[in-house]
Design an enzyme around this catalytic site. Structure first.
Site, PDB file in Angstrom:
ATOM      1  CD  GLU A   1      38.362  38.510  30.657  1.00 14.87           C
ATOM      2  OE1 GLU A   1      39.529  38.714  30.598  1.00 14.87           O
ATOM      3  OE2 GLU A   1      37.742  38.652  31.702  1.00 14.87           O
TER       4      GLU A   1
ATOM      5  CB  SER B   1      46.588  39.799  32.900  1.00 21.70           C
ATOM      6  OG  SER B   1      45.666  39.045  32.392  1.00 21.70           O
TER       7      SER B   1
HETATM    8  N1  HBI Z   1      34.020  34.543  36.683  1.00 17.99           N
HETATM    9  N2  HBI Z   1      35.365  35.287  38.370  1.00 17.99           N
HETATM   10  C1  HBI Z   1      35.244  35.425  37.035  1.00 17.99           C
HETATM   11  N3  HBI Z   1      36.012  36.094  36.308  1.00 17.99           N
HETATM   12  C2  HBI Z   1      35.486  36.105  34.915  1.00 17.99           C
HETATM   13  O1  HBI Z   1      36.216  36.907  34.214  1.00 17.99           O
HETATM   14  C3  HBI Z   1      34.530  35.318  34.335  1.00 17.99           C
HETATM   15  C4  HBI Z   1      33.900  34.501  35.147  1.00 17.99           C
HETATM   16  N4  HBI Z   1      32.752  33.932  34.793  1.00 17.99           N
HETATM   17  C5  HBI Z   1      32.373  34.168  33.382  1.00 17.99           C
HETATM   18  C6  HBI Z   1      33.175  34.812  32.632  1.00 17.99           C
HETATM   19  N5  HBI Z   1      34.155  35.536  33.062  1.00 17.99           N
HETATM   20  C7  HBI Z   1      33.144  34.611  31.171  1.00 17.99           C
HETATM   21  O2  HBI Z   1      32.156  33.933  30.740  1.00 17.99           O
HETATM   22  C8  HBI Z   1      32.737  35.997  30.374  1.00 17.99           C
HETATM   23  O3  HBI Z   1      32.413  35.790  29.052  1.00 17.99           O
HETATM   24  C9  HBI Z   1      31.170  36.542  30.973  1.00 17.99           C
HETATM   25 FE    FE Z   2      38.906  38.643  33.285  1.00 26.39          FE
END
Ligand code: HBI
Ligand code: FE
Length: 325
Positions: free
Chosen positions: A228, A247
């Site tokens: 991310e 983004s």
């Molecule tokens: N759920 N839909 C969605 N998209 C994400 O990017 C996302 C998530 N749930 C948890 C999460 N990201 C973060 O906790 C990550 O660090 C795993």
């Molecule tokens: Fe994401």
């Protein structure tokens, strides 16, 4: 219904956490966590906008109906939504040369040349999947918002990316407090087109299966800081590899500037670093390259203890476990 949280299999003294063994089991991995809901949270730009709230709910309800094997339904996006998409698409374009890594730029170019991503229209998930299928085998699957880290990471083990289908509010096109379709398509999709980034994401997913809550938290944190909000160095400059930066116009500039702190990516350190989720990060991790990040992550994986090891069979899209002796 059964979810990763509710099903525990008790065997003598051990408690084994349920986890998906086949890609179809992801139908049970759609547990959402409520955070930044426009219905209740004044920090959400859609707070108080009944039309926006109804639209977001309509799309989320449709996503929830999706089951493994279904054809993904096309969404009839509104002109307002297409306009929001276009505004973000064009503004981010100004930063591509200066602020994004070569993997991102190269894949974005192919996506554009093949007509999958264009500024005028929001693409349909089905068409994006056709593209990803031939690049890395990753596939998008509709989900209805922010998922629990456990369910979200488990999907990655099968190269499935749970994707929101609603858009951010039109009055706040360059910032969203929650993942939205623009983040997924402009941030994640070009990166999931890269074989090493795809492998790294799947590795994190595989490590998460049946992991303790403590290890899920660590893996979610690693995912956060690399997939991310990760940076890498190219030609002596900081460039974004993370989708949350790719983004978001404002944070992309901030992340690559001298304002925040930058540290070398090291999964052992990164996994326990606290992070900010409602403002810009004060700290970013920098990898030498995606290749380097993958190598470090694999070394880290070998130190994470689990009473079994996990093998993914890409032909049947299923998981086998072998008990550690
Ligand atoms: N759920 N839909 C969605 N998209 C994400 O990017 C996302 C998530 N749930 C948890 C999460 N990201 C973060 O906790 C990550 O660090 C795993
Ligand atoms: Fe994401």
């Amino acid at each position: 219904s059964l979810t990763a949280f509710s099903v525990f299999k008790k065997k003598s003294n051990e408690v084994e956490v349920w986890f998906p063994r086949h890609i179809s089991d992801l139908d049970r991995c759609s547990k959402c966590i409520t955070k930044y809901e426009p219905t209740t949270d004044p920090r959400h730009p859609g707070h108080g906008d009944e039309e926006y709230i109804a639209r977001r709910k309509f799309l989320n309800d449709q996503a929830l109906e999706f089951q493994f094997g279904d054809e993904i339904e096309n969404v009839d996006y509104t002109e307002t939504e297409h306009a929001t998409w276009k505004a973000v698409y064009e503004k981010l374009g100004d930063l591509h040369e200066s602020h994004t890594c070569s993997v991102y730029r190269d894949n974005l170019k192919v996506l554009q040349e093949e007509g999958v991503l264009t500024s005028d229209r929001i693409p349909q998930m089905r068409d994006v999947n056709k593209f990803l299928q031939k690049r890395t085998g990753f596939e998008l699957r509709p989900c209805s918002g922010l998922l629990s880290a456990r369910d979200f990471l488990a999907s990655l083990a099968f190269r499935v990316f749970q994707t929101t289908t609603y858009l951010r509010h039109h009055k706040s096109p360059h910032h969203s407090p929650e993942p939205d379709l623009i983040h997924e398509l402009l941030g994640h999709v070009p990166m999931f087109s890269d074989p090493l980034l795809a492998q790294m994401s799947q590795d994190i997913g595989l490590m998460s299966l049946g992991a303790s809550d403590e290890n899920i938290e660590k893996l979610a944190t690693v995912y956060w800081f690399i997939v991310e909000f990760g940076l890498c160095k190219e030609d002596g400059k900081l460039k974004a590899i993370g989708a949350g930066l790719l983004s978001a116009y404002g944070e992309l500039i901030h992340a690559c500037s001298n304002t925040p702190e930058h540290r070398d990516f090291d999964p052992v350190v990164t996994a326990v670093q606290k992070y900010e989720d409602d403002d810009y990060q004060p700290l970013y991790f920098v990898a030498d390259s995606i290749h380097d990040a993958l190598a470090k992550l694999r070394k880290y994986a070998s130190t994470m203890d689990r009473p079994f090891s996990v093998i993914y069979d890409p032909f049947t899209k299923s998981i086998e476990t072998i008990k550690s002796s």
